[in-house]
Design a protein around this motif. Sequence first.
Motif, PDB file in Angstrom:
ATOM      1  N   LYS A  15      59.356   7.936  -4.518  1.00 15.07           N
ATOM      2  CA  LYS A  15      58.681   9.195  -4.863  1.00 15.07           C
ATOM      3  C   LYS A  15      59.603  10.404  -4.690  1.00 15.07           C
ATOM      4  O   LYS A  15      59.179  11.537  -4.881  1.00 15.07           O
ATOM      5  CB  LYS A  15      57.417   9.356  -4.030  1.00 15.07           C
ATOM      6  CG  LYS A  15      56.405   8.249  -4.307  1.00 15.07           C
ATOM      7  CD  LYS A  15      55.041   8.608  -3.822  1.00 15.07           C
ATOM      8  CE  LYS A  15      54.037   7.531  -4.158  1.00 15.07           C
ATOM      9  NZ  LYS A  15      53.572   7.571  -5.515  1.00 15.07           N
ATOM     10  N   PHE A  54      49.276   8.888   0.661  1.00 14.29           N
ATOM     11  CA  PHE A  54      49.793   8.069  -0.440  1.00 14.29           C
ATOM     12  C   PHE A  54      48.701   7.270  -1.150  1.00 14.29           C
ATOM     13  O   PHE A  54      48.980   6.549  -2.103  1.00 14.29           O
ATOM     14  CB  PHE A  54      50.872   7.110   0.067  1.00 14.29           C
ATOM     15  CG  PHE A  54      52.161   7.803   0.400  1.00 14.29           C
ATOM     16  CD1 PHE A  54      52.921   8.406  -0.583  1.00 14.29           C
ATOM     17  CD2 PHE A  54      52.616   7.854   1.705  1.00 14.29           C
ATOM     18  CE1 PHE A  54      54.113   9.046  -0.282  1.00 14.29           C
ATOM     19  CE2 PHE A  54      53.811   8.493   2.016  1.00 14.29           C
ATOM     20  CZ  PHE A  54      54.559   9.084   1.024  1.00 14.29           C
ATOM     21  N   CYS A  56      47.029   4.585  -0.123  1.00 10.41           N
ATOM     22  CA  CYS A  56      47.436   3.185  -0.045  1.00 10.41           C
ATOM     23  C   CYS A  56      46.827   2.543   1.201  1.00 10.41           C
ATOM     24  O   CYS A  56      46.131   3.200   1.972  1.00 10.41           O
ATOM     25  CB  CYS A  56      48.958   3.077  -0.008  1.00 10.41           C
ATOM     26  SG  CYS A  56      49.726   3.748   1.491  1.00 10.41           S
TER      27      CYS A  56
END
Length: 67
Positions: A15, A54, A56
């Motif tokens: 990223k 994120f 996640c």
Amino acid sequence: MKISYKKLWVLLAEKEISKADFRELLDISTGTMTKLNKGEEVSMSTILRICAYFKCNIGDICDAVEV
């Protein structure tokens, strides 16, 4: 067992987020960042904050590895 944050560092690289920017974005203390860098345990609230940022799961940023 030891914790590995290798997946987190790969995610940051993908990223294009520097560790310094990451620390500032998530308001992570320098002590906690040092623990992350050394592969030491950090609080579950910190792990969950990273996961929320994120979007996640925990397994996407760290692993438990045999020593």
